[in-house]
Enzyme design. Structure first.
Site, PDB file in Angstrom:
ATOM      1  CB  SER A1314      16.598   1.024  -9.231  1.00 17.56           C
ATOM      2  OG  SER A1314      16.249   1.932 -10.257  1.00 17.56           O
ATOM      3  CG  ASP A1565       9.314   0.439 -14.165  1.00 16.36           C
ATOM      4  OD1 ASP A1565      10.083   1.067 -14.920  1.00 16.36           O
ATOM      5  OD2 ASP A1565       9.718  -0.292 -13.244  1.00 16.36           O
ATOM      6  CG  HIS A1568      13.253  -0.434 -12.926  1.00 18.45           C
ATOM      7  ND1 HIS A1568      12.450   0.655 -12.632  1.00 18.45           N
ATOM      8  CD2 HIS A1568      14.418  -0.250 -12.255  1.00 18.45           C
ATOM      9  CE1 HIS A1568      13.100   1.464 -11.807  1.00 18.45           C
ATOM     10  NE2 HIS A1568      14.296   0.936 -11.570  1.00 18.45           N
TER      11      HIS A1568
END
Length: 1598
Positions: A1314, A1565, A1568
Site C-alpha cells: 500500500s 496510522d 502511510h
C-alpha cells in the site's frame, strides 16, 4: 567539473602555435568545455532576459498588485531589524505592501530566490555604504530566506554587537553576503561615525578611500555601492591633507562627487579584483512640514503620481545628487571597460521618489543622541519599509543575469528575442495597426536634433493620429526599438548613411531614437563645415559609436547647376560608370554602410557612360528617354564599387525606394498629401505613383540580389531593408504643408519626406533586425573559418576515416535543427485539437505554379468564385503549428523513400505534398519504368535526384485483398458488392513497401459501399445497405488490424508508419449521387460542427475504430523497435465543409458530372495534413536516429590516438548539440544545476516552503479515504509548508506537463504494497492539473475483490497507462490475508518464486517501480525449493529475522533481469519508515508530531524505527548486485533512496486522522502518508530521475 567564472578571463589569450601540438588539443577541450557550459547557463534565466532586455526597467510607475501575501513578513523573516519593522511596531495600514513597480513597455519579473541563489552559487557579495545599503541587504536576506535560511557568521569576522558590519553565509549555495559600513565611501574622521548624532561635523578625505571596505572586497564577486543620506550633514573636505571646502547641514555641494570618483578609482586599481561593481543611485527621502529635527513627517499612505511628485520638496536636490552619481558612474564605466571590468547601474531614484508612503515614519526605532524621536522628531522618513527594496534586488538579479554574460557570449545571442519573433516571417510584409502609446519614442522637445523640414508638430500640424500607428508584420511581431540594445550591438563601430535627403531623414530618426539613452555629440566640424547640412557626423562617447550621412543623391558622379536640390526642375548629368567620390573615399573603414536614395531620379537627367551620352529621362529632348536604365546602373556601379573596396569588411544595407504621395498634382502643380490616416490595401490600388514605385522597387531588388551573390563570394554580407510596401500605405505621415521645403526660395508642400516622430521610425526597427541577422551570419562564418584554421592539415586528412560516422551525425543534426524549430512549438500540446483562424497570406502554391493538381481537384481552374476557403489556417489551441517548410522537409527525408497507401483521399494528399515541395525538389515522374500506362492513374512514382528522395502512391482502397470486376472503381454503381478478404492484406502494397522509410496509410470512403466480408476463405458478413453500420465497422476494423499486423511482421521492414485518420465528406440534404451538395463558403466552429454536421456520428465511429486499432498496433510495434505515428485529421477536416470541390470539380459517375464533397480542393485544407505530417516525421526521425546510434559498433583499432583527437575537436560539438536537442524535446535543460549528476538529491534537509501543496482534497478526486487527512479533520497545516532541499543543489518542482512528455506512449507499474499505492495516488493527484485518466481496471481484473488491490488507469491524451500491482512480499505467498484479516497468522512465502501477480503483467511495461517492506514485520514462514527453511516471529522453527526481506528483493530483481522481452527501466523505492512512538501500531503507538526533524544529526529528538537501518542496507546491497547483472543485459536499474528524507518527517502521517485497516478497531496510522504531504516529494524524485536517465542515455550515445 566545477568552473569558477573568475577564470573566464584567464582563458582569453592562447599561443598562436597551441593547436599545432596534438596533446594540446585535449587540453583545449578540457579548458573550453566549462566555458561552453557557462555560455549555455544564461538560458536558465531566459525568462528574466526575455522580459527585461527590450525596455528601460527603471522607467515606470507603481501599480496595484494583490498577492495573497508579500514575499515575507515579520514572522517568516526573523532578520528584520527593529528600525525597519513597521508592522511589528504597530503600523495599521497595509496598502503600501500592495504595490509593485511596473516598467513602461515590459514586465519586471517577480523575485525568485532559488534563481538568485543559483546565479550567485559559490560567490560573494558586499553591500558598501550607509544604512540604506543595510536596508537593502536586510531586504535581500528576507527574500532569500524563502529558499533557505542564511547563517549569521558575523562573529568570524567582527564583534556580533557591531550592527554596522554583518556577515551571512548560505551553506547550501556556498554564498557569502556582507554589509561594510562606509557612509561616505572615503576616509572620515569626527565625533560620530555611527550616526548617533545627526548634527555633528565630519571631516572627509576625498582622495583617500575608506579602508573599512577597500581592504576587504578584493576577492568579492559582486560589490554594491549604496549611499547618499550622510552627505546632507555638516562636512569639511580635505584633499592631500589640506582643507579644500565644506558644507553646512542640508547645503549639499557637488564637490562630494569626489567621494564617488575616489571609490570607483580604488576598485578599478585593486590588483586582483575581477568582480562586478554596481551603483545603487540615491534613494529619496520624504520629510514634509519640516526636517527630521523640526517636526517633519511622512505619513502618507499611498504613492505619489507623477503630477503630485512635481511639488516634492527634495526633487531638485535628489535630481542633482542623482546626476552627479550617474555622471561619475559613466566615466568610471569607460575606464573599467578598458581593464576588462564590468560596472552596472541600478537606478532607483525615480522609483523611490514616488513612494512617500513606504517609510517607517513613527513606526521605526531611530535614535538621535540616544533619544527615540517622538511625533515631532522623526528621522525615519529616509529608510524604506515593506517590499520597496524588492525593486532594487529584482533589478540586481536582472543586472547580474544579463550584464556579465553580455561580454562572454557572442553579442547576437543577446538579441535572440528579435530572432525568435521574426525569423519565420517576412517583417516587411504586413499592415499598420493602431498602437496607443502614452507617448512616442521622442518628440520635438525631447529630441533637439529634428530639423525644421521634418518637425511637423513644431510647425503646427494639429492632428496626432499619424504617430499612433505601428507596423505589424503578418505572422510575427516586430520588436519595439530598444536604444540600449542597438547601441550595444554597434558598440565600437561606425555607420554611414549614403544617399539623398531620405537617408538624412532616416538618420535623424535614428539620432532621436538613440537620444533616450545618451545624446550623441555633433562632431561635424572635425570633418567638414558645420554649415554644410548635407554632411553630418555624430559620435556616442559612451559606446564609441560614429554615425554619419554622406550626401550622394545619385550614388554616382553627377554634374549640373544644382546638386543641392534648391531647384527641382534643372537638368543634371549622371556618369553611370563612375561612383561618387563623396562616399567612396570615406566608407572603406566603416562597419555599416546604408544606401538610401531614389527621389532625385524623378528629375530631368542625362546619362553618360565612358564619357558618352547613352540616354536620358524626364523631358530631356535631345536624348532617348530610357527611364529606369540609369536607375539600375547607379546601383550596379555602387554595389560593384563597395564589393571591390580593398579594406572594406563591413555590412552593406539597401533601403528600398520610399513612397511619395502627391495627390491632385505634382509638388509644383498644387499637389498635396493632407490625408490623416493610412491607406488600406484596397485604397492603395488607386495610388498615383504605385506602378512607378513598383518598377523602381523591382529594379533595386534585382540589382541587390545580383550584388549579394557576388559579395558572398568575397565573404561580404548584404542586407535588404524593404520599406516600399510599408511606406506606400502612409500618405498621412508626410510633412505636407507643415514642413519647410523650398524650391527657388518658394515654400512647397512636402509629400516625399516623413514627419519626425512618425512612420520612418519603423525603418530603424527593421534596420536593427537586419543588422542582427547579418552580424549573426558573419560571426558564424568567421567561427567556422577559425575552427578550420586551428586544425593542422594532417589531422584534417584523418576526418576521412570518420566520414561515415560524421555523416550519420550530420544527418541527425539537420533533423535536430528541425526539431528545435518544430517541436519547440508543438511538443507541449495536441496539434490536432484547435480551430481554423484567418490567415491572409494565401496558399503555398496555385494551379499555375504546381503541375501536379489533379483535374477534379483543381477548383480555381474551374472557376470556383470564392477564395475565402484559402485564407484560413489551422491553429492548435495551445501552440503554433509551424508553416510547411519545403527545404526543411526535404532535408529531413534526404536519401529516403515515402509511400502513400490507400484510396483517392491518399492520392489527394500526395498531390498536395508534390505541390508543396515542387519548387525545391526537382521531381521526375518515373512511373512508366515500374508499371503499365493503364495502371499509372493508381500507381505513381516520383524521384528527386537532388535529394535522392522517392515518393509513391499505391492504390489500395480497402488495404486488404478485394475481388471485383471493377477493382479501380470506374463503375460507381452502388449495387455492385465488393468481396473483401479481411485476413489477407492487399499484395498491391505488401510487395512494395518493405524497403520504404515512411509508409502513410489513408483510406475510408470505400467502406461505405456494399461489401461481402470473408475470413479464412468463407463469408462472415455482408453489408448491402448504408444502415448496416455494425457490419461496416466490423470490416473496417478487421482491415486495419490486418494491415497493421502485416507491417509489423513484414520481414526486413524498418520504416516509420503513419495513420491518417478518416477524412469526412460533407454532402448535405441528399446522397452524392442523388443531388447532394456542399456549397458552404466558411468553416464550422466546433459548436456548429457538432450541431449541424449530419455525418458526425458516422465519422466518430470510423475514427474510434481506427484509433483503437492503431493504439494496439503501436504497442506491438514498439516491441519490435518500429515507430508508429498518428496524423489525426478527422476533427479538423469535419470543420471544413467549404474545402471540397463541390460542383467545381470534374468528377464523373456513369459519364455524368457529380458534385464532389469527399475530396479536397488543391490548394486547400488538405495542405494542412502535410504540416501535421512534417511535425510527426520529425519526432519519429529523432527516435529512430537515437536507436541507430545504439546499434553503431566501431572497430577496436579505429580509435588510434591521432584519430581520437579528431573526435575531440570535430565530433564533441556535434554530440553536444545532439544532447541539447534531446533536452529540448523533453522540456529540460540538462545542464541545469538541479539536474547535474554531481549532486545527491537524497541528502538534504526539509526547508520552509510557504507556497502550499500542488493539490488538495477538493481538486484531486484520487485521494484514498485513509490518506485524506483533511477530510478526516486534521487541524494543523504546518506539515504542508516544507519542501525537500538537497544540500548542494535544487530539486525541481514537479511539472505535470513535463512528466507527460517523458512518458507519452508508455506504461508504468507500481509493484508492492500500500506504500506503492500511496505513491501512485500522489502521482495521480499531481498529474490531475493537466489531465484526468480513465479507470480501466475492469478491463484487466475480473474478480471484484482484486479491485481493492489492483488498479489500472489510462490517459488517452498521452497514451499513458498507469497501474498498481499488489504484491506486498514481491514473491509468491499463500495470500491468506485476503480471507483472514488476523495479523497473528503466519503467511507462507516462497522465497525463490517471484509473485505471478506482477511478473505476468510487466513484460511490456516501460517503467517498473518496486516499493515494499511493511508486511515483512508480520509472522512469516519461509519456503525455498518447496522446503520450509525458517520463519519469523514464530516459536517452533528457526528464527530468521528479515531473512525473507533480503531474499524477496533478490528474487524480484532476478526475475526482472531474466524476464524475456522486458526492456523497461526499473526503480527501487527504498524502505519508507514508520514513526510510531509510545507503543507499537496496535498498542497505542502514535505519531502526533507537527514538525519535521531539523536534520539527520538531530539524534536527541529523532525516534528511529526498529531495524530501519538494517532493512535499508539489505535493499541497497541487493539492488547494487542486481544492477550489475542488469547492466550485462542492457537493462537499467535506478535507486530512489527516500529513507533518510522520510525519516525526518514524523509529522507527515495520517495518525488518528486516517481510517484504520480494521473497520471495528481504531488505530493510528503512522505508516502511510497524508495526501497532500511529503509523499509528493517521491514523485519529484521520480521526475528528476526520469530526466536524468534521458540525459545519461544521450551522454552515453555521445
Amino acid at each position: 567539473m566545477k568552473f569558477d567564472a573568475k577564470e573566464i578571463f584567464n582563458c582569453k589569450y592562447l599561443s598562436k602555435n597551441i593547436f599545432q601540438l596534438p596533446i594540446t588539443l585535449l587540453v583545449a577541450t578540457v579548458v573550453l568545455f566549462p566555458l561552453i557550459r557557462i555560455i549555455n547557463k544564461p538560458h536558465l534565466n531566459g525568462s528574466i532576459e526575455e522580459e527585461t532586455r527590450e525596455c528601460n526597467i527603471f522607467s515606470g510607475h507603481w501599480a496595484t498588485y494583490h498577492p495573497k501575501e508579500p514575499y515575507y513578513n515579520n514572522e517568516t523573516c526573523p532578520h528584520i531589524i527593529d528600525q525597519f519593522n513597521c508592522i511589528k511596531f504597530g503600523r495599521p495600514d497595509r496598502e503600501f505592501l500592495k504595490l509593485r513597480w511596473k516598467p513602461y513597455g515590459c514586465e519586471l519579473p517577480l523575485f525568485n530566490a532559488t534563481e538568485f541563489l543559483r546565479l550567485v552559487q559559490g560567490k560573494s557579495m558586499a553591500f558598501v555604504g550607509d544604512s540604506m545599503a543595510r536596508n537593502q541587504m536586510d531586504s535581500l536576506i528576507c527574500l532569500l530566506n524563502t529558499a533557505g535560511r542564511l547563517e549569521d557568521v558575523t562573529e568570524r569576522y567582527t564583534s556580533k554587537a557591531d550592527v554596522f558590519f554583518r556577515w551571512w553565509f548560505s551553506p547550501g549555495y556556498n554564498f557569502t553576503l556582507t554589509i561594510l559600513w562606509s557612509p561616505f565611501l572615503v576616509k572620515v574622521t569626527g565625533a560620530d561615525q555611527r550616526g548617533r548624532s545627526f548634527d555633528g561635523s565630519m571631516n572627509l578625505y576625498l582622495d583617500d578611500s575608506n579602508d573599512a571596505w577597500a581592504s576587504k572586497i578584493e576577492d568579492f564577486d559582486f560589490v554594491i555601492f549604496s549611499t547618499g543620506q550622510w552627505f546632507y550633514r555638516p562636512l569639511t573636505f580635505y584633499e592631500n591633507g589640506h582643507i579644500v571646502g565644506g558644507q553646512q547641514g542640508g547645503k549639499f555641494k557637488t564637490v562630494t562627487c569626489m567621494a564617488f570618483q575616489t571609490s570607483f578609482k580604488t576598485i578599478m586599481n585593486l590588483k586582483s579584483f575581477k568582480g562586478l561593481t554596481f551603483l545603487v543611485t540615491q534613494s529619496a527621502k520624504h520629510f514634509e512640514h519640516g526636517e527630521y529635527n523640526e517636526g517633519g513627517n511622512c505619513n502618507r499612505t499611498r504613492p505619489f503620481t507623477k503630477e503630485e511628485r512635481q511639488g516634492y520638496n527634495y526633487g531638485e536636490l535628489l535630481e542633482a545628487m542623482h546626476d552627479i552619481q550617474v555622471d561619475e558612474f559613466r566615466e568610471a564605466e569607460k575606464e573599467a571597460r578598458k581593464k576588462g571590468l564590468h560596472f552596472g547601474l541600478i537606478d532607483i531614484s525615480d522609483a523611490t521618489s514616488m513612494r512617500p508612503d513606504a517609510h517607517p515614519d513613527q513606526y521605526g526605532l531611530i535614535y538621535n543622541k540616544n533619544v527615540k524621536f517622538d511625533a515631532k522628531e522623526r528621522f525615519s522618513c529616509k529608510n524604506l519599509s515593506g517590499n520597496i527594496f524588492q525593486l532594487p534586488i529584482t533589478l540586481l538579479i536582472a543586472t547580474v543575469v544579463l550584464f556579465p554574460l553580455m561580454r562572454i557570449i557572442d553579442k547576437p545571442q543577446l538579441f535572440g528575442s528579435i530572432e525568435e519573433e521574426t525569423r519565420e516571417c517576412n517583417i516587411f510584409l504586413g499592415h499598420w495597426a493602431s498602437y496607443h502609446l502614452k507617448e512616442p519614442y521622442y518628440n520635438n522637445e525631447t529630441c533637439p536634433h529634428i530639423i525644421d523640414p521634418y518637425n511637423c508638430i513644431k510647425n503646427g500640424r494639429p492632428d496626432r493620429e499619424f504617430i499612433k500607428l505601428r507596423w505589424k508584420p503578418y505572422g510575427c511581431e516586430l520588436p519595439l526599438f530598444n536604444a540600449t540594445e542597438f547601441l550595444r550591438l554597434v558598440q565600437g563601430k561606425s555607420m554611414a548613411f549614403v544617399g539623398d535627403s531620405m537617408g538624412r531623414n532616416q538618420m535623424d530618426s535614428l539620432i532621436c531614437l538613440l537620444n533616450s539613452v545618451g545624446r550623441l555629440e555633433d562632431i561635424t566640424e572635425r570633418y567638414t563645415s558645420k554649415d554644410d547640412i548635407h554632411f553630418r557626423w555624430w559620435f556616442s562617447s559612451n559606446y564609441n559609436f560614429t554615425l554619419t550621412i554622406l550626401w550622394a543623391p545619385f550614388l554616382v558622379k553627377a554634374t549640373g547647376a544644382d546638386l543641392r536640390g534648391s531647384a527641382f526642375d534643372s537638368s543634371l548629368s549622371l556618369y553611370l560608370d563612375e561612383p561618387n567620390d563623396a562616399w567612396v573615399s570615406k566608407v572603406e573603414d566603416f562597419d555599416y554602410v546604408i544606401f538610401s536614395t531614389g527621389q532625385w531620379f524623378y528629375r530631368p537627367l542625362t546619362f553618360y557612360e565612358n564619357d558618352h551620352i547613352v540616354g536620358g529621362q524626364q523631358g530631356v529632348s535631345k536624348v532617348q528617354d530610357i527611364n529606369l536604365y540609369g536607375y539600375k546602373k547607379v546601383f550596379q556601379t555602387s554595389f560593384r564599387t563597395i564589393i571591390n573596396l580593398k579594406r572594406f569588411k563591413g555590412l552593406t544595407f539597401l533601403v528600398t525606394q520610399s513612397a511619395k504621395h502627391f495627390e491632385h498634382g505634382e509638388y509644383n502643380e498644387g499637389g498635396n498629401c493632407n490625408r490623416t490616416r493610412p491607406f488600406t490595401k484596397e485604397e492603395r490600388q488607386g495610388y498615383n505613383n504605385g506602378e512607378l514605385l513598383e518598377a523602381m522597387h523591382h529594379a533595386q531588388v534585382d540589382e541587390f540580389r545580383e550584388a549579394e551573390k557576388e559579395a558572398r563570394k568575397k565573404g561580404l554580407h548584404f542586407g535588404l531593408i524593404d520599406i516600399s510596401d510599408a511606406t506606400s500605405l502612409r500618405p498621412d505621415a508626410h510633412p505636407d504643408k507643415y514642413g519647410l521645403i523650398y524650391n527657388k526660395n518658394v515654400k512647397v508642400v512636402d509629400c516625399v519626406h516623413w514627419c519626425l516622430p512618425g512612420a520612418i521610425d519603423t525603418t530603424m526597427k527593421c534596420e536593427a533586425k537586419e543588422i542582427f541577422n547579418c552580424m549573426h551570419t558573419s560571426i558564424n562564418i568567421r567561427k567556422t573559418m577559425a575552427l578550420l584554421l586551428l586544425l593542422p592539415s594532417t589531422l584534417l586528412l584523418l576526418i576521412m576515416v570518420f566520414l561515415p560516422l560524421i555523416q550519420i551525425i550530420n544527418s541527425n543534426q539537420s533533423s535536430i535543427s528541425t526539431l528545435n524549430s518544430t517541436t519547440a512549438e508543438t511538443r507541449n500540446c495536441n496539434i490536432f485539437s484547435g480551430h481554423w483562424s484567418p490567415y491572409l497570406k494565401g496558399p503555398y502554391y496555385n494551379n499555375e505554379t504546381c503541375p501536379y493538381i489533379i483535374e477534379h481537384l483543381n477548383c480555381i481552374k474551374f472557376e470556383q468564385p470564392d477564395r475565402e476557403f484559402l485564407k484560413l489556417r489551422w491553429e492548435p489551441y495551445d501552440c503554433e503549428l509551424p508553416l510547411f517548410n519545403a527545404k526543411e522537409f526535404l532535408r529531413l527525408v534526404q536519401g529516403k523513400s515515402m509511400a502513400f497507401v490507400g484510396d483517392s483521399i491518399s492520392r489527394n494528399q500526395i498531390a498536395s505534398l508534390l505541390c508543396l515541395i515542387n519548387s525545391d525538389a526537382n521531381l521526375v515522374d518515373v512511373t512508366r519504368e515500374y508499371t503499365s500506362k493503364d495502371n499509372a492513374l493508381y500507381f505513381n512514382l516520383w524521384y528527386s535526384i537532388k535529394h535522392n528522395f522517392t515518393l509513391t502512391i499505391i492504390w489500395s482502397p480497402f488495404l486488404v485483398k478485394a475481388m471485383d470486376d471493377d477493382p479501380y472503381g470506374y463503375d460507381h454503381s452502388l449495387s455492385r458488392a465488393m468481396n473483401l478478404y479481411l485476413d489477407e492484406p492487399d499484395e498491391a502494397w505488401v510487395n512494395k513497401i518493405v524497403n520504404f522509410d515512411y509508409v502513410i496509410i489513408s483510406t475510408g470512403q470505400w467502406f461505405l459501399r456494399p461489401m461481402n466480408f470473408f475470413e479464412k476463405g468463407e463469408i462472415v458478413a455482408n453489408k448491402r445497405r448504408k444502415e448496416d453500420m455494425e457490419h461496416n465497422l466490423y470490416g473496417y476494423r478487421k482491415a486495419f488490424q490486418t494491415c497493421f499486423r502485416t507491417i509489423i511482421n513484414l520481414k526486413g521492414f524498418k520504416g516509420s508508419t503513419f495513420l491518417v485518420t478518416h477524412s469526412p465528406n460533407h454532402f448535405e440534404y441528399e446522397k452524392w449521387n442523388e443531388g447532394g451538395y456542399c456549397n458552404r463558403t466558411k468553416p464550422y466552429t466546433k459548436e456548429e460542427m457538432l450541431k449541424y454536421y449530419n455525418h458526425w456520428n458516422v465519422l466518430k465511429s470510423f475514427h474510434d475504430v481506427q484509433l483503437e486499432e492503431f493504439r494496439e498496433a503501436e504497442k506491438e510495434a514498439r516491441k519490435k523497435g518500429l515507430q508508429f505515428g498518428l496524423i489525426d485529421v478527422s476533427e479538423p477536416m469535419a470543420m471544413r465543409p467549404d474545402g471540397h470541390p463541390g460542383k467545381f470539380g470534374h468528377l464523373y459517375y456513369n459519364n455524368v458530372k457529380v458534385t464532389d464533397c469527399a475530396h479536397w480542393c488543391l490548394p486547400g485544407p488538405v495542405d494542412t495534413w502535410n504540416q501535421f505530417r512534417g511535425s510527426e516525421i520529425v519526432l519519429s526521425f529523432f527516435l529512430t536516429t537515437a536507436m541507430k546510434f545504439e546499434a553503431i559498433t566501431i572497430p577496436k583499432g579505429l580509435f588510434l590516438f591521432p584519430c581520437t583527437l579528431v573526435v575531440i575537436v570535430v565530433l564533441i560539438p556535434l554530440m553536444r548539440s545532439l544532447n541539447e536537442s534531446a533536452s529540448n524535446i523533453y522540456g529540460t535543460n540538462f545542464e541545469a544545476v538541479e539536474t547535474r549528476s554531481s549532486c545527491n538529491i537524497f541528502s538534504g534537509n526539509w526547508s520552509r516552503y510557504d507556497k502550499g501543496p500542488y493539490y488538495n482534497n477538493d481538486t484531486c478526486p484520487y485521494i484514498a479515504d485513509k490518506q485524506n487527512c483533511f477530510t478526516n479533520r486534521r487541524p494543523d497545516r504546518e506539515f504542508l509548508q516544507w519542501r525537500w532541499k538537497p544540500h548542494h543543489c535544487e530539486l525541481p518542482l514537479f511539472d505535470a506537463l513535463q512528466f507527460f512528455n517523458l512518458v507519452n506512449g508508455k506504461s508504468m507499474a507500481f509493484v508492492g504494497d500500500s506504500i506503492g499505492r500511496n505513491q501512485m495516488e500522489s502521482l495521480l493527484c499531481l498529474l490531475s492539473s493537466v489531465s484526468h485518466p480513465e479507470d480501466i481496471t475492469t478491463k484487466h481484473i475480473s474478480n471484484y475483490k482484486d479491485e481493492m488491490y489492483f488498479k489500472w488507469w489510462f490517459y488517452a491524451d498521452y497514451n499513458f497507462t498507469l497501474t498498481t500491482l499488489w504484491s506486498p512480499f514481491l514473491v509468491k505467498s499463500t495470500r491468506a490475508y485476503l480471507n483472514d484479516t488476523s495479523l497473528d497468522n503466519a503467511e507462507k512465502l516462497y522465497l525463490d518464486e517471484a509473485d505471478q501477480a506482477w511478473t505476468s503483467q510487466i513484460q511490456n511495461f516501460d517503467f517498473i517501480i518496486f516499493s515494499g517492506g511493511q508486511w515483512f514485520f508480520r509472522p512469516l514462514t519461509f519456503i525455498q525449493n518447496d522446503q520450509v527453511i525458517g520463519c519469523q516471529l514464530c516459536q517452533n522453527n528457526t528464527q530468521h529475522d528479515f531473512h525473507g526481506y533480503r531474499v524477496a528483493f533478490r528474487t524480484a530483481f532476478r526475475a526482472i533481469v531474466n524476464l524475456k522481452g522486458f526492456k523497461g527501466l526499473t526503480f527501487l523505492v527504498t524502505h519508507s519508515p514508520n514513526h510510531f512512538e509510545n507503543g507499537e501500531w496496535n498498542k497505542g503507538g502514535a505519531c502526533n508530531r507537527t514538525m519535521p526533524y531539523a536534520s539527520m544529526e538531530d539524534e536527541v529528538a529523532m525516534h528511529i524505527p526498529y531495524a530501519l537501518e538494517e532493512l535499508h542496507q539489505m535493499q541497497v546491497e541487493e539492488f547494487l548486485e542486481a544492477e550489475k547483472e542488469a547492466k550485462k543485459k542492457g537493462l537499467k536499474f535506478v535507486l530512489m533512496d527516500i529513507t533518510d528524507a522520510m525519516l525526518m518527517r514524523p509529522d507527515g502521517h495520517p495518525n488518528k486522522y486516517g481510517h484504520a485497516i480494521h473497520k471495528n478497531v481504531t488505530i493510528n496510522d503512522c505508516v502511510h502518508w497524508c495526501m497532500p504531504g511529503p509523499v509528493d516529494t517521491w514523485n519529484e524524485f521520480l521526475l528528476y530521475l526520469l530526466k536524468m536517465q534521458i540525459f545519461h542515455y544521450f551522454s552515453a550515445v555521445s
